[in-house]
Design an enzyme around this catalytic site. Structure first.
Site, mmCIF file in Angstrom:
data_model
loop_
_atom_site.group_PDB
_atom_site.id
_atom_site.type_symbol
_atom_site.label_atom_id
_atom_site.label_comp_id
_atom_site.label_asym_id
_atom_site.label_seq_id
_atom_site.Cartn_x
_atom_site.Cartn_y
_atom_site.Cartn_z
ATOM 1 N N HIS A 295 -73.087 19.902 -5.340
ATOM 2 C CA HIS A 295 -74.351 19.176 -5.228
ATOM 3 C C HIS A 295 -74.152 17.862 -4.492
ATOM 4 C CE1 HIS A 295 -73.485 15.915 -8.055
ATOM 5 N NE2 HIS A 295 -72.901 16.825 -8.814
ATOM 6 N N THR B 151 -70.217 9.482 -13.873
ATOM 7 C CA THR B 151 -71.275 10.368 -14.353
ATOM 8 C C THR B 151 -70.767 11.407 -15.344
ATOM 9 O OG1 THR B 151 -72.294 10.085 -12.183
ATOM 10 C CG2 THR B 151 -73.246 11.736 -13.628
ATOM 11 N N ARG C 206 -78.669 18.447 -11.694
ATOM 12 C CA ARG C 206 -78.362 18.189 -10.290
ATOM 13 C C ARG C 206 -77.777 19.419 -9.590
ATOM 14 N NH1 ARG C 206 -74.825 15.131 -13.667
ATOM 15 N NH2 ARG C 206 -72.597 15.215 -13.153
ATOM 16 N N GLU D 133 -69.506 19.429 -14.615
ATOM 17 C CA GLU D 133 -68.548 18.464 -14.103
ATOM 18 C C GLU D 133 -67.539 18.135 -15.207
ATOM 19 O OE1 GLU D 133 -66.574 17.239 -12.294
ATOM 20 O OE2 GLU D 133 -67.663 16.034 -10.840
ATOM 21 N N LYS E 23 -67.884 1.389 -11.961
ATOM 22 C CA LYS E 23 -66.476 1.559 -11.591
ATOM 23 C C LYS E 23 -65.725 0.230 -11.557
ATOM 24 C CE LYS E 23 -67.484 6.019 -9.711
ATOM 25 N NZ LYS E 23 -67.948 6.902 -8.662
ATOM 26 N N HIS F 89 -70.021 21.341 -9.410
ATOM 27 C CA HIS F 89 -69.628 19.953 -9.263
ATOM 28 C C HIS F 89 -68.231 19.831 -8.651
ATOM 29 C CE1 HIS F 89 -72.969 19.004 -12.065
ATOM 30 N NE2 HIS F 89 -72.688 20.206 -12.495
#
Lengths: 350, 345
Positions: free
Chosen positions: B100, B112, B149, B203, B214, B273
């Protein structure tokens, strides 16, 4: 410190709800000055005038005295103080089976390119209306509509789908930053908001169903209130589970001052509207919701007030549904309204 | 082994074809039809003369293309029947992997993992562009993760597909969900592509890093530690998965659920993912753990594999349709594309 400025443009026929009063209106904006140019019917007002009134139908626009609104330093509290919340209903656009003219019901069919476009356009129309929570059905066409619409939103909060299906799903989807959580819009998926389940008609061509069962029978299933297709739901059954869910789960959020968006389907939404507008079963059968055109309601003092369909921002004019919504709209970015054309209407609910 | 050549059919096409599997040509009257092998470019220009020939042609297309569908017209020629058997022995299917595009937390630079964040407008456009690239590759089944997603990427991509089959998400979460999503027309079912959602394709779960910026994660835990979690094979972040753990559940799912479908002749697309897909690629390409760490999958660019006789052959990235020329990865895929060209729009 809250500079109040607003702009009103009175045209020949602005109707305030059911009355001919002059409605004074003051917009509260946090520290921003609005630089606007007023154009009333026969007068030209210089820029940065403070408060104006809208008057329907009389030949002149009158200016009322400015109203002092207590300046609100806490943006987070403004909604709660006014106990007013917006409720947006969006019906998803064209699905791949709509295109093929097949009865869809609860079969999980996605949007066509056109349906995707409709969702994006719907999003543009509501890009300024605050949203704190989203409810959708468990079908992808409604979920995609919600996500595509929100991607147009100006507030930049991020919708996050809640996963409660089992313990692992819950654990795995946890967020570990408070700041991030605050910038999130929870999205709750509920089968109770699904489209009406169409039983043995699901997947059938509308033509062949007429041949199989007879035109009148099919018409009856589609357009009656309480006659279900074989192994399916009647509109009444659909309404029962959709409205129960709305009352039990969504109304409490509105009462808590949360602005809610519901992205769902023709029958589940019209069931909810039946409840909001107190329609009869005959009226709800005749109710047709446009696809991809959002419907706005304001929930205030326990009552739902229908506010119609928001205009997209590209059209000239700013439509403020209530002061609170306008405040939210003005909040966070500076406004430079250069020319306000004929569609500029303010309504105050006080 | 098979002779490969450019394929031209000018004027009318007779549609009688013999011996497709080894690519030899059949000259009938004024038409020339030569089949193409994997590594050659195919330039197809076909014209159908009349309906009868088209029906025979269509039937042979049906036999030779990777997807399975029924053609009602009777089989006229035994030579065509034998070509169908040749195909089944061929048993070649396509596997598309699609990562994606940009999500709303990618944009904000937040970890995420398994938080269910949707695509940005850019991510939606990436999915649409990806769809254009694979619009002529047959798809019989779709697998995605349970995260929106990936699902949206699959749906947006398939909205560009030429086959006109409709993806339908299968609902198994409860008995009611199952009953309520029943389809009551066999014809409609045949024109559907089942979409199966599986958490095993999610994922990699990032534990206590999920939702963190981050930068602030580096401040909190130290840059090296974060780098280690992100780029090692077997060190998980606190309460999260290592790449190894992610690979373990993703590859088992692939082997148990997806590979049997490929063996049955189903063309499969997986929309998932970065980490779940690179885990699967690790299995497909027999990569070492070091190689898989260094593997970066482009977002929104589909990867094609051909599954043949139990082997996975990497075929690279399908090019967009606007690019001049037609690249057929295998003969069957070329024929499928041809069939789509012949279909009334």
């Amino acid at each position: 410190m809250a500079s109040a400025a607003t702009c009103l443009h009175a045209t020949s026929s602005i109707q305030a709800q059911g009355s001919k009063h002059v409605f004074p209106l003051q917009m509260v904006s946090k520290g921003f000055s609005l630089d606007m140019q007023l154009r009333a019917k026969r007068k030209n007002f210089p820029a940065s005038l403070k408060l104006h009134a809208v008057h329907a139908s009389s030949s002149h626009s009158s200016i009322a005295d400015p109203i002092e609104v207590p300046s609100n330093n806490n943006s987070g509290d403004s909604e709660k103080k006014s106990t007013e919340a917006s409720l947006i209903l969006i019906r998803h656009g064209e699905s791949l089976w709509n295109e093929k003219n097949l009865f869809t019901g609860c079969v999980d069919v996605p949007l066509t390119k056109k349906g995707v476009e409709e969702a994006i356009q719907a999003g543009k129309r509501i890009s300024n209306i605050p949203i704190d929570m989203i409810y959708t059905s468990s079908l992808i066409r409604a979920q995609m509509t919600a996500m595509l619409a929100i991607s147009e939103h100006r507030r930049k909060k991020v919708p996050i789908i809640i996963h409660n299906e089992n313990e692992q799903a819950q654990k795995w989807s946890q967020i570990y930053s408070e700041e991030t959580k605050k910038q999130s819009i929870p999205v709750i998926t509920a089968w109770q908001l699904n489209e009406r389940m169409y039983g043995e008609l699901q997947g059938l061509n509308k033509q062949e169903t007429a041949e199989l069962f007879g035109k009148e029978k099919v018409h009856e299933w589609r357009r009656s209130y309480d006659v279900p297709p074989p192994n399916g739901e009647s509109l009444e059954m659909c309404a029962e589970r959709a409205v129960a869910y709305f009352r039990d789960q969504i109304v409490p959020q509105l009462l808590a001052g949360k602005n809610v968006m519901i992205a769902a389907h023709g029958n589940s939404l019209r069931s909810i509207i039946m409840y909001l507008d107190k329609l009869t079963s005959q009226e709800v059968i005749d109710l047709e919701l446009s696809t991809g055109i959002p419907m706005l309601y304001i929930f205030k003092n326990g009552m739902f007030v229908r506010r119609g369909s928001p205009i997209p921002p590209s059209e000239a004019g700013v439509y403020a549904y209530t002061r609170a919504a306008a405040t939210q709209h003005l909040d966070g970015f500076s406004l430079k309204l250069r020319k306000l054309h004929h569609n500029c209407i303010f309504q105050c609910l006080d | 082994m098979a002779t490969g050549a450019h394929l031209h059919a000018m004027g009318c096409m007779q549609g009688q074809m013999k011996n497709h599997s080894n690519g030899s040509q059949n000259l009938a009257g004024s038409s020339q039809l030569r089949m193409v092998n994997e590594s050659f470019y195919t330039d197809l220009r076909l014209f159908r003369q009349d309906n009868l020939h088209f029906k025979i042609w269509k039937l042979s297309m049906a036999c030779m293309s990777g997807s399975q569908f029924l053609v009602a017209d009777p089989i006229e020629s035994s030579s065509i029947r034998s070509s169908c058997d040749n195909h089944r022995r061929n048993n070649e299917t396509a596997l598309i992997l699609l990562r994606h595009g940009e999500s709303m937390w990618n944009e904000k630079n937040l970890f995420t993992g398994c938080v269910d964040v949707p695509l940005t407008q850019k991510g939606a456009n990436e999915a649409i562009e990806a769809g254009k690239r694979i619009c002529s590759i047959p798809v019989d089944m779709i697998y995605t993760s349970v995260l929106i997603r990936a699902q949206m990427t699959a749906m947006l991509a398939m909205a560009q597909h030429r086959s006109k089959k409709v993806p339908i998400i299968v609902h198994n979460e409860s008995e009611q969900a199952q009953t309520w999503s029943n389809v009551y027309s066999a014809k409609t079912k045949k024109e559907s592509i089942p979409v199966i959602t599986a958490w095993q394709l999610n994922e990699r779960m990032y534990g206590e890093l999920q939702g963190l910026n981050k930068q602030e994660t580096a401040d909190q835990f130290g840059k090296e530690k974060v780098h280690e979690w992100r780029r090692s094979f077997n060190i998980p972040p606190p309460n999260g998965e290592s790449l190894e753990m992610c690979a373990q559940r993703a590859v088992s799912y692939f082997k148990e659920q997806i590979e049997p479908q490929l063996s049955l002749g189903k063309n499969v697309m997986i929309a998932a993912h970065g980490n779940s897909l690179r885990s699967i690629i690790m299995y497909l390409d027999n990569l070492t753990s070091q190689e898989v760490i260094n593997l970066e999958l482009s977002t929104g660019i589909p990867m094609l594999y051909v599954f043949k006789e139990g082997n996975f052959i990497r075929r690279g990235n399908p090019t967009g349709p606007s690019e001049a020329g037609v690249y057929a990865y295998t003969k069957n895929l070329a024929l499928y594309r041809q069939k789509l060209d012949d279909m009334p729009e």
